[in-house]
Enzyme design. Structure first.
Site, short mmCIF file in Angstrom:
data_model
loop_
_atom_site.label_atom_id
_atom_site.label_comp_id
_atom_site.label_asym_id
_atom_site.label_seq_id
_atom_site.Cartn_x
_atom_site.Cartn_y
_atom_site.Cartn_z
N ARG A 95 0.92 -1.25 0.14
CA ARG A 95 0.04 -0.04 0.06
C ARG A 95 1.02 1.31 0.00
O ARG A 95 1.95 1.35 0.54
CB ARG A 95 -0.88 0.24 1.09
CG ARG A 95 -2.15 -0.83 1.22
CD ARG A 95 -3.04 -0.22 0.02
NE ARG A 95 -4.48 -1.10 -0.03
CZ ARG A 95 -4.47 -2.11 -0.86
NH1 ARG A 95 -3.45 -2.62 -1.90
NH2 ARG A 95 -5.73 -2.78 -1.24
N GLU A 111 -4.41 7.86 -4.34
CA GLU A 111 -4.74 7.52 -5.62
C GLU A 111 -6.16 7.96 -5.89
O GLU A 111 -7.04 8.31 -5.36
CB GLU A 111 -4.71 5.98 -5.53
CG GLU A 111 -3.31 5.36 -5.05
CD GLU A 111 -3.40 4.01 -4.81
OE1 GLU A 111 -4.56 3.07 -5.13
OE2 GLU A 111 -2.26 3.21 -4.64
N HIS A 133 -1.97 1.15 -9.86
CA HIS A 133 -2.61 0.18 -9.04
C HIS A 133 -3.33 -1.01 -9.86
O HIS A 133 -4.33 -1.38 -9.63
CB HIS A 133 -3.67 0.77 -8.02
CG HIS A 133 -3.62 0.26 -6.83
ND1 HIS A 133 -3.98 0.61 -5.51
CD2 HIS A 133 -3.69 -1.22 -6.48
CE1 HIS A 133 -4.14 -0.26 -4.60
NE2 HIS A 133 -3.90 -1.48 -5.08
#
Length: 351
Positions: A264, A293, A312
């Site tokens: 993360r 994000e 991601h």
């Protein structure tokens, strides 16, 4: 409750063949699946589905009525925390929800449900389903750093053929440190060892692990990093891991180390990483996750010559829906047999 009353509702988009796989687990279960109530997928394993999809008021009522009949849900309703919050209040016989994400703790926390409500049902995650694609991506990051792929791309774009040929680093015989020796970490270690790397790493509960040279906890991380040629982070975002990779930790690294993050983004202090890249302490960073994000347009990471930005997506693979359905079917068998469900969300630490 007897199993002959057990009803499962499919709350997120899923291909019919995978629904049949779930139905085949046991003749006593009922699986509710109404694909016209679910948004179409835009790509394989698009669990949220097309955001432009809207149910009619009648369909919306049918969707929630279907979910409220079930003791078990495949996916969070509407694949979001608000859906989880609503079903927890409206479905009194809910026993278990299987989440599509590996790190579903964040969504459970974001639902705002109190601990008493969260005690009423179990939430399992799809942790491990993403281990292989993430490990392959981590290997790509290591190889990119060692083989100078970023510089090659820049030279190619500029049509530059350097006068002096620069040697690349050998992965074989180099040292890798993995923070978080869970399923993703161990899969990464397996691939790294196949490339000839010597692997060490961290785990909250320190124990010897086959094929891992040294295991430490976070307190011992700096010691491991001193000789690491590459570092891969797989840790989830929790209060314990917040900005674990800070100025001190980057400074503890062997100069020129390659850094890969598939855990993360909150685990990394991005200012400290940029500083380490600019001093050469980190020679290359391959990042699939970020503190915010989507990565903000003004982030210097976007066009940093030593950084690869991945949006991601490294966990995604065309096989994901099948793998999650297989995982769920296996969990369902365990549930029917009265066993312990794996990968339960910890509702205290939310991971």
């Amino acid at each position: 409750m007897t199993t002959d009353e057990l009803t499962i509702a499919i709350a997120v988009p899923l291909e019919a063949e995978h629904v049949e796989r779930i139905r085949a687990v046991d003749p006593s279960i009922t699986v509710l699946y109404e694909p016209e109530l679910l948004p179409p997928e835009r790509f394989p394993a698009d669990h949220s589905g097309d955001p432009d999809f809207k149910r009619t008021p009648e369909q919306e009522e049918r969707y929630w009525s279907m979910l409220n009949k079930a003791q078990i849900l495949y996916g969070f309703p509407n694949e979001n925390p608000a859906g989880l919050a609503r079903i927890a209040q409206s479905n009194p016989h809910l026993q278990w929800i299987h989440a599509m994400a590996a790190g579903a703790g964040g969504a459970v926390k974001a639902s705002g449900l109190d601990s008493e409500t969260l005690q009423k049902f179990k939430v399992t995650t799809s942790a491990g389903v993403h281990a292989l694609p993430l490990a392959e991506f981590a290997a790509l990051g290591i190889l990119n750093g060692f083989k100078r792929s970023g510089e090659l791309a820049q030279d190619q774009a500029a049509k530059v053929w350097p006068e002096l040929r620069t040697p690349t680093k050998l992965v074989n015989g180099s040292k890798l440190v993995i923070t978080g020796l869970g399923e993703i970490g161990l899969e990464t270690a397996r691939i790294a060892r196949a490339l000839g790397m010597k692997v060490s790493g961290t785990k909250r509960n320190v124990e010897a692990i086959d094929g891992i040279d040294e295991v430490a906890d976070n307190d011992g991380l700096a010691g491991l990093l001193a000789t690491a040629d590459a570092v891969v982070n797989t840790l989830p975002g929790t209060p314990y891991t917040e900005k674990l990779f800070n100025h001190e930790v980057f400074s503890a690294m062997k100069p020129g180390a390659v850094f890969v993050n598939v855990g993360r983004g909150t685990v990394v202090d991005e200012d400290a990483l940029l500083e380490a890249l600019d001093t050469g302490q980190v020679s290359y960073a391959c990042l699939d996750v970020f503190a915010v994000e989507p990565l903000p347009q003004d982030s210097p990471l976007w066009n940093h010559p030593k950084v690869m930005v991945s949006p991601h997506t490294s966990a995604l693979s065309a096989a994901e829906n099948r793998l999650i359905a297989e995982r769920f079917a296996s969990n369902l068998r365990t549930f029917l047999d009265g066993g312990e469900l794996p990968h339960l969300v910890d509702t205290v630490h939310f991971y």
